[in-house]
Write a protein that holds these residues in place. Structure first.
Motif, PDB file in Angstrom:
ATOM      1  N   TYR A  99       2.640 -15.772  27.311  1.00 34.08           N
ATOM      2  CA  TYR A  99       1.891 -15.174  28.412  1.00 34.08           C
ATOM      3  C   TYR A  99       1.678 -16.170  29.546  1.00 34.08           C
ATOM      4  N   GLU A 100       1.370 -17.411  29.223  1.00 33.55           N
ATOM      5  CA  GLU A 100       1.103 -18.415  30.251  1.00 33.55           C
ATOM      6  C   GLU A 100       2.326 -18.636  31.140  1.00 33.55           C
ATOM      7  N   MET A 101       3.494 -18.574  30.537  1.00 29.51           N
ATOM      8  CA  MET A 101       4.722 -18.766  31.306  1.00 29.51           C
ATOM      9  C   MET A 101       4.893 -17.632  32.316  1.00 29.51           C
ATOM     10  N   TRP A 102       4.593 -16.415  31.888  1.00 25.29           N
ATOM     11  CA  TRP A 102       4.713 -15.274  32.794  1.00 25.29           C
ATOM     12  C   TRP A 102       3.636 -15.319  33.879  1.00 25.29           C
ATOM     13  N   ARG A 103       2.411 -15.685  33.480  1.00 27.78           N
ATOM     14  CA  ARG A 103       1.302 -15.725  34.437  1.00 27.78           C
ATOM     15  C   ARG A 103       1.546 -16.775  35.516  1.00 27.78           C
ATOM     16  N   GLN A 104       2.249 -17.830  35.174  1.00 33.95           N
ATOM     17  CA  GLN A 104       2.521 -18.893  36.142  1.00 33.95           C
ATOM     18  C   GLN A 104       3.723 -18.574  37.033  1.00 33.95           C
ATOM     19  N   GLY A 105       4.283 -17.384  36.885  1.00 35.81           N
ATOM     20  CA  GLY A 105       5.360 -16.954  37.779  1.00 35.81           C
ATOM     21  C   GLY A 105       6.738 -17.422  37.390  1.00 35.81           C
ATOM     22  N   MET A 106       6.927 -17.801  36.120  1.00 35.30           N
ATOM     23  CA  MET A 106       8.240 -18.268  35.691  1.00 35.30           C
ATOM     24  C   MET A 106       9.240 -17.116  35.539  1.00 35.30           C
ATOM     25  N   PHE A 107       8.721 -15.880  35.551  1.00 31.56           N
ATOM     26  CA  PHE A 107       9.587 -14.701  35.438  1.00 31.56           C
ATOM     27  C   PHE A 107       9.247 -13.752  36.578  1.00 31.56           C
ATOM     28  N   PRO A 108      10.238 -13.056  37.116  1.00 33.46           N
ATOM     29  CA  PRO A 108      10.006 -12.226  38.306  1.00 33.46           C
ATOM     30  C   PRO A 108       9.117 -11.020  37.999  1.00 33.46           C
ATOM     31  N   ARG A 109       8.282 -10.645  38.983  1.00 32.44           N
ATOM     32  CA  ARG A 109       7.485  -9.414  38.887  1.00 32.44           C
ATOM     33  C   ARG A 109       8.316  -8.262  39.442  1.00 32.44           C
ATOM     34  N   ILE A 110       8.241  -7.126  38.784  1.00 32.48           N
ATOM     35  CA  ILE A 110       9.041  -5.967  39.180  1.00 32.48           C
ATOM     36  C   ILE A 110       8.148  -4.978  39.929  1.00 32.48           C
ATOM     37  N   PRO A 111       8.410  -4.752  41.222  1.00 30.09           N
ATOM     38  CA  PRO A 111       7.596  -3.787  41.980  1.00 30.09           C
ATOM     39  C   PRO A 111       8.084  -2.354  41.714  1.00 30.09           C
ATOM     40  N   LEU A 112       7.297  -1.601  40.978  1.00 32.25           N
ATOM     41  CA  LEU A 112       7.659  -0.224  40.649  1.00 32.25           C
ATOM     42  C   LEU A 112       6.693   0.744  41.313  1.00 32.25           C
ATOM     43  N   ASN A 113       7.244   1.828  41.823  1.00 25.60           N
ATOM     44  CA  ASN A 113       6.453   2.827  42.520  1.00 25.60           C
ATOM     45  C   ASN A 113       6.088   3.950  41.552  1.00 25.60           C
ATOM     46  N   ALA A 114       4.796   4.208  41.371  1.00 24.98           N
ATOM     47  CA  ALA A 114       4.331   5.208  40.412  1.00 24.98           C
ATOM     48  C   ALA A 114       4.823   6.604  40.764  1.00 24.98           C
ATOM     49  N   THR A 115       4.894   6.910  42.051  1.00 29.29           N
ATOM     50  CA  THR A 115       5.354   8.240  42.477  1.00 29.29           C
ATOM     51  C   THR A 115       6.826   8.429  42.145  1.00 29.29           C
ATOM     52  N   VAL A 116       7.627   7.395  42.426  1.00 33.63           N
ATOM     53  CA  VAL A 116       9.058   7.467  42.104  1.00 33.63           C
ATOM     54  C   VAL A 116       9.250   7.597  40.599  1.00 33.63           C
ATOM     55  N   TYR A 117       8.475   6.823  39.849  1.00 26.95           N
ATOM     56  CA  TYR A 117       8.564   6.888  38.384  1.00 26.95           C
ATOM     57  C   TYR A 117       8.277   8.302  37.889  1.00 26.95           C
ATOM     58  N   ALA A 118       7.225   8.922  38.409  1.00 30.06           N
ATOM     59  CA  ALA A 118       6.853  10.282  37.990  1.00 30.06           C
ATOM     60  C   ALA A 118       7.950  11.283  38.332  1.00 30.06           C
ATOM     61  N   LYS A 119       8.581  11.110  39.501  1.00 26.53           N
ATOM     62  CA  LYS A 119       9.668  12.013  39.895  1.00 26.53           C
ATOM     63  C   LYS A 119      10.863  11.878  38.953  1.00 26.53           C
ATOM     64  N   ILE A 120      11.181  10.644  38.564  1.00 32.41           N
ATOM     65  CA  ILE A 120      12.310  10.416  37.663  1.00 32.41           C
ATOM     66  C   ILE A 120      12.042  11.043  36.303  1.00 32.41           C
ATOM     67  N   VAL A 121      10.847  10.835  35.782  1.00 28.02           N
ATOM     68  CA  VAL A 121      10.488  11.403  34.480  1.00 28.02           C
ATOM     69  C   VAL A 121      10.545  12.927  34.526  1.00 28.02           C
ATOM     70  N   GLU A 122      10.040  13.506  35.595  1.00 28.83           N
ATOM     71  CA  GLU A 122      10.040  14.965  35.730  1.00 28.83           C
ATOM     72  C   GLU A 122      11.469  15.504  35.849  1.00 28.83           C
ATOM     73  N   ALA A 123      12.305  14.813  36.647  1.00 22.75           N
ATOM     74  CA  ALA A 123      13.682  15.267  36.833  1.00 22.75           C
ATOM     75  C   ALA A 123      14.479  15.199  35.528  1.00 22.75           C
ATOM     76  N   CYS A 124      14.164  14.235  34.683  1.00 20.01           N
ATOM     77  CA  CYS A 124      14.886  14.051  33.419  1.00 20.01           C
ATOM     78  C   CYS A 124      14.326  14.891  32.280  1.00 20.01           C
ATOM     79  N   SER A 125      13.224  15.563  32.518  1.00 21.88           N
ATOM     80  CA  SER A 125      12.565  16.320  31.448  1.00 21.88           C
ATOM     81  C   SER A 125      13.527  17.302  30.793  1.00 21.88           C
ATOM     82  N   GLY A 126      13.663  17.175  29.473  1.00 20.92           N
ATOM     83  CA  GLY A 126      14.506  18.089  28.723  1.00 20.92           C
ATOM     84  C   GLY A 126      15.992  17.903  28.911  1.00 20.92           C
TER      85      GLY A 126
END
Length: 649
Positions: A99-126
């Protein structure tokens, strides 16, 4: 598709995982569990198929201990990679991430959009989608990710959240064959269509660098390979009606049913059903709502097995209705009941022309609900509707998407004797949903299951006009090939054909193969035109190879063609008022019981001419002819016994 394997520790428990985008997993676990999480990431990337195979092995590996030192753990991991036949497994390495390695920025943060995520999940439903189809779906839904590989992150997040299932196209099973000295065998099965080893084709794979299998059975809708990505979208289930399941004699042949449930009247009354239709719809409503229980020793055993294994499977209900009984109208209450509760309905039929015929009828009947039609080349391919009408092959792109799945003409090509489509029909139904099977001529196995109480069912033994089904008459004639060669039609047959024409009937003449269509047309033109009152008697022929088939059928309906010679291509789905049916070479092996019943069912469908004539013309009387006549007579007896027929009929 390339993936990475990793192990995640949440507290003291370790769990093996697979990822198509490791930065997403790192961010997910540390955001949710902070310092309580730890990861061991194995590098480099390997192919998806190899990763799936190794993941299953690792999850079943009891000797792998995370408490051992790093060197021993890596050695054990490499050994398992070798056993899974992964090339260059000796080069695999591991990285411990805290955790300390991640908190110190040794790994990239991924900017994800909640609205886009919801649209993808809905489009893939079933949905059940290969990666090319997934990307087409995003484009059709207007989802712009603004990054070339952002879809990897959204898919992996959906997998971690259990909103999507991300896996490979083929399932792998390992077993020992005792006939080969307990030699290890690897068996592949397609996750989309269920096909096994006999439909696997091996070719070089760019992803795994090896010879890799793919499924040939469903190749027309995409290459499902061991290393290809398959996305399965999850869909919500509708709540049950809240009615308790009651014990009954349900499943016994032709169970008369108990008192109708008043709360179902809402779904029955709008459709103007006959008594026979209403009874069938009522029993279907009771079944899909859970008011009827499966009984019989085998049915109870299946329920017990499902309960013990926590496996939920769609239930099946058969509507066995004679030709011309109005099966479409009977399913309206079932559709109404499901969509009114927020559910999704699929109507699957073998042929595109039936889909196009059903669409306006369903659209008018359910104008307040969205209706989508799917077939080869459909413009609504990626749309979602509350009611979907589709050809059976389109089912392969769905996964547990529908609360009610109605399979029309279960005995017809291509559904009958096609394990792929049978598998697809079960796969597209939600685990707590219901499969409704429709048929006038159920396959023998289905009939036996109904008779033995293993398949809940209801029979509709009468047409809407309440007249008995025309019973075929046997006519002894030489083989058709000899008749057309000699150009001498038997007098008994010619007399009956002439009588049908004289009484103003449209005449179906069925022949067993395409080669006999044109010779029979020429013979009928010569024999029937002589002595007829009509100046010119229009006789035409058609078959599956006739590009003008649709136009000729319409001319036949319009009485511009009076006699139509055809193959079994017109044995179902065609209704022509005031019709007589002649089945030539009825003793042909190509005409089984179901085909004979279906062809006979073209006669007597109109209320104005319910007693159309049906003739089995053949040299011999076969068992198929006997069984077809027996089935028709049996339906008439049941209809008469239940009081469905008009008085005196």
């Amino acid at each position: 598709m390339k993936v990475q394997l990793y192990a995640v520790c949440l507290g003291k428990e370790w769990e093996w995982r697979l990822t198509i985008h490791s930065p997403t997993d790192i961010q997910y676990w540390f955001e949710h569990y902070a310092a309580d999480a730890g990861l061991v990431l194995f590098e480099p990337f390997i192919s998806l198929g190899q990763g799936v195979r190794m993941l299953e092995r690792l999850r079943g590996e009891r000797s792998f201990e995370f408490g051992m030192d790093d060197k021993r753990m890596l050695q054990r991991f490499r050994l398992i990679a070798k056993q899974c036949e992964i090339p260059n497994g000796k080069d695999l390495d591991m990285t411990l991430i805290r955790y300390e390695m991640w908190r110190q920025g040794m790994f990239p943060r991924i900017p994800l959009n909640a609205t886009v995520y919801a649209k993808i999940v809905e489009a893939c439903s079933g949905r059940s989608l290969l990666i090319e189809e997934f990307q087409q779906l995003l484009e059709a839904a207007g989802i712009d990710l603004h990054s070339e590989d952002a879809w990897l992150s959204y898919l992996q997040l959906g997998h971690l959240n259990a909103d999507l299932d991300v896996g490979n196209g083929l399932k792998i099973m390992e077993r020992r064959d005792w006939r080969r000295g307990f030699r290890k065998m690897i068996i592949y099965r397609c996750k989309r269509c269920g096909s096994g080893e006999e439909r696997m084709f091996w070719s070089d794979c760019l992803h795994c660098g090896q010879v890799c299998p793919y499924c040939e059975e469903c190749l027309t809708i995409g290459r499902s390979r061991f290393c290809s990505l398959l996305v399965l979208g999850r869909s919500e289930e509708i709540a049950p009606d809240g009615k308790g399941v009651v014990e009954s004699r349900w499943g016994q042949s032709d169970h008369e049913g108990s008192a109708p449930s008043e709360h179902f009247r809402t779904y029955l009354e709008p459709w103007g059903l006959s008594d026979a239709q209403a009874r069938a719809s009522m029993e279907g409503l009771r079944y899909i709502s859970g008011e009827m229980a499966e009984v019989g020793p085998r049915a109870r055993a299946r329920v017990k097995a499902r309960t013990e294994s926590n496996e939920r499977m769609p239930r099946r209900f058969l509507i066995w209705a004679v030709t011309g009984a109005g099966k479409t109208e009977m399913i309206f209450p079932l559709i109404h009941h499901t969509v009114a509760r927020g559910g999704h309905v699929l109507i699957a039929t073998p042929r595109k022309d039936v889909v196009l015929e059903l669409q306006p009828r369903i659209g008018r009947a359910f104008a307040d609900y969205s209706v989508v039609t799917l077939y080869g080349g459909s413009e609504q391919r990626w749309e979602q509707g509350q009611i979907t009408i589709a050809t059976t092959h389109q089912l392969l792109r769905f996964h547990e998407a529908f609360d009610l799945v109605i399979i029309d003409e279960i005995d017809a090509f291509p559904y009958h004797n096609n394990p792929m489509l049978t598998y697809a029909a079960a796969k597209v139904c939600k685990p707590n949903g219901t499969n409704i099977l429709l048929s006038a001529t159920p396959p023998r196995a289905v009939r036996l299951a109904a008779k033995r109480g293993q398949l809940p069912h209801v029979r509709v033994p009468v047409r809407f006009h309440r007249h008995p089904l025309p019973v075929p008459q046997l006519v002894s004639v030489p083989p058709l090939k000899r008749v057309v060669q000699s150009q001498a039609m038997p007098a008994s047959l010619l007399k009956k054909l002439a009588a049908s024409v004289e009484r103003g009937a449209q005449v179906f003449v069925f022949v067993p193969n395409i080669q006999l269509v044109e010779p029979m047309v020429n013979l009928l033109r010569a024999k029937l035109s002589h002595g007829m009152n009509e100046t010119v008697l229009s006789v035409e022929g058609t078959s599956s190879k006739d590009p003008a088939r649709t136009e000729k059928v319409q001319f036949f309906r319009n009485r511009e063609i009076r006699v139509l010679v055809t193959t079994t291509i017109l044995e179902r789905g065609v209704t022509v008022p005031k019709s007589d049916v002649f089945i030539m070479d009825a003793d042909s092996q190509l005409f089984d019981e179901a085909a004979l019943v279906q062809m006979a069912g073209r006669a007597g469908r109109s209320q104005d001419d319910p007693a159309g004539k049906v003739y089995f013309a053949a040299k011999e009387i076969t068992q198929s002819q006997k069984e077809a006549i027996r089935q028709i007579k049996q339906m008439n007896r049941i209809a008469r016994k239940r009081g469905y027929l008009l008085r005196g009929k």
